[in-house]
Design a protein around this motif. Structure first.
Motif, PDB file in Angstrom:
ATOM      1  N   ILE A 155       0.859  -1.177   0.000  1.00 41.52           N
ATOM      2  CA  ILE A 155       0.000   0.000   0.000  1.00 41.52           C
ATOM      3  C   ILE A 155       0.898   1.232   0.000  1.00 41.52           C
ATOM      4  N   ILE A 156       0.693   2.096  -0.986  1.00 40.13           N
ATOM      5  CA  ILE A 156       1.495   3.306  -1.141  1.00 40.13           C
ATOM      6  C   ILE A 156       0.629   4.491  -0.707  1.00 40.13           C
ATOM      7  N   SER A 157       1.127   5.248   0.249  1.00 40.77           N
ATOM      8  CA  SER A 157       0.376   6.405   0.741  1.00 40.77           C
ATOM      9  C   SER A 157       0.671   7.629  -0.113  1.00 40.77           C
ATOM     10  N   ILE A 158      -0.100   8.670   0.082  1.00 38.82           N
ATOM     11  CA  ILE A 158       0.099   9.914  -0.663  1.00 38.82           C
ATOM     12  C   ILE A 158       1.444  10.557  -0.314  1.00 38.82           C
ATOM     13  N   LEU A 159       1.991  10.198   0.844  1.00 39.47           N
ATOM     14  CA  LEU A 159       3.319  10.679   1.216  1.00 39.47           C
ATOM     15  C   LEU A 159       4.426   9.891   0.519  1.00 39.47           C
ATOM     16  N   GLY A 160       4.044   8.836  -0.220  1.00 33.47           N
ATOM     17  CA  GLY A 160       5.015   8.028  -0.943  1.00 33.47           C
ATOM     18  C   GLY A 160       5.556   6.865  -0.144  1.00 33.47           C
ATOM     19  N   ARG A 161       5.122   6.729   1.079  1.00 37.83           N
ATOM     20  CA  ARG A 161       5.601   5.625   1.910  1.00 37.83           C
ATOM     21  C   ARG A 161       4.864   4.347   1.548  1.00 37.83           C
ATOM     22  N   SER A 162       5.599   3.270   1.501  1.00 38.43           N
ATOM     23  CA  SER A 162       5.044   1.964   1.140  1.00 38.43           C
ATOM     24  C   SER A 162       5.073   1.049   2.349  1.00 38.43           C
ATOM     25  N   ARG A 163       4.028   0.256   2.476  1.00 36.38           N
ATOM     26  CA  ARG A 163       3.980  -0.712   3.572  1.00 36.38           C
ATOM     27  C   ARG A 163       3.325  -1.983   3.062  1.00 36.38           C
ATOM     28  N   VAL A 164       3.609  -3.094   3.730  1.00 43.41           N
ATOM     29  CA  VAL A 164       3.034  -4.389   3.379  1.00 43.41           C
ATOM     30  C   VAL A 164       1.875  -4.672   4.315  1.00 43.41           C
ATOM     31  N   SER A 165       0.806  -5.242   3.772  1.00 38.28           N
ATOM     32  CA  SER A 165      -0.372  -5.549   4.574  1.00 38.28           C
ATOM     33  C   SER A 165      -0.986  -6.859   4.107  1.00 38.28           C
ATOM     34  N   LYS A 166      -1.720  -7.507   5.017  1.00 35.72           N
ATOM     35  CA  LYS A 166      -2.483  -8.707   4.672  1.00 35.72           C
ATOM     36  C   LYS A 166      -3.924  -8.359   4.342  1.00 35.72           C
ATOM     37  N   THR A 167      -4.263  -7.045   4.391  1.00 33.04           N
ATOM     38  CA  THR A 167      -5.605  -6.573   4.054  1.00 33.04           C
ATOM     39  C   THR A 167      -5.484  -5.376   3.120  1.00 33.04           C
TER      40      THR A 167
END
Length: 180
Positions: A155-167
């Motif tokens: 999931i990429i946020s508007i701030l450009g940060r990416s994170r991994v999620s199971k949902t």
């Protein structure tokens, strides 16, 4: 007379039957373990490349694009092409959809193996601005034949940060299919 030192054929057949049963029951588990490992590896690789692209955009005060690519040389303006691979490049002309031109600097080209998980995305590219911001979106990684619980989303946020999620970003379960 000394007792026999070997095993009877019935004892050997019972041991073989027990081993075959154990092996047969372990095959699905081993297959799921392999698929889960492939999803984890692909997720970590794409996440690392997205984080690298954002970092590079901030450090170089330039626009960096990550786009899907079928051949490792051109952007494919489709959210369905991520499964084949992607490009990371410095975008000097801001074309929409982005494309790698001779004046652009190719930073990284990655091509997936045919056994790699399928990637489904709400994005046809990710463009990191000079300050690291990007359009928000989700890239889902999964094997259609695997348990859907093994799917992962970047999931990429508007701030450009990416994170991994199971949902999904909204907390809904992931689905192995193209976004609607």
């Amino acid at each position: 007379m000394r007792p026999g030192r070997g095993y009877s054929s019935i004892e050997l057949m019972i041991v073989a039957l027990v081993l075959a049963t154990l092996a047969y029951s372990a095959v699905p588990y081993a297959r799921n373990l392999i698929l889960a490992n492939e999803i984890t590896t692909s997720t970590n690789l794409l996440l690392a490349h997205l984080q690298f692209a954002r970092s590079r955009a901030i450090m170089a005060t330039a626009t960096i694009v990550v786009c899907p690519s079928l051949d490792g040389q051109r952007c494919e303006p489709s959210n369905r092409a991520w499964s084949h691979g992607w490009l990371v490049f410095k975008d000097k002309d801001f074309k929409q959809p982005p494309r790698l031109d001779p004046e652009d600097e190719l930073i990284l080209s990655h091509q997936n193996e045919s056994s790699a998980p399928r990637l489904y995305s709400s994005l046809d590219h990710v463009r990191f601005s000079e300050n690291g911001t990007a359009r928000n979106g989700t890239i889902t990684l999964c094997h259609e034949s695997a348990d859907p619980a093994q799917a992962r989303a970047i999931i990429i946020s508007i701030l450009g940060r990416s994170r991994v999620s199971k949902t999904t970003a909204s907390g809904a379960p992931l689905t192995c299919g193209h976004p609607k």
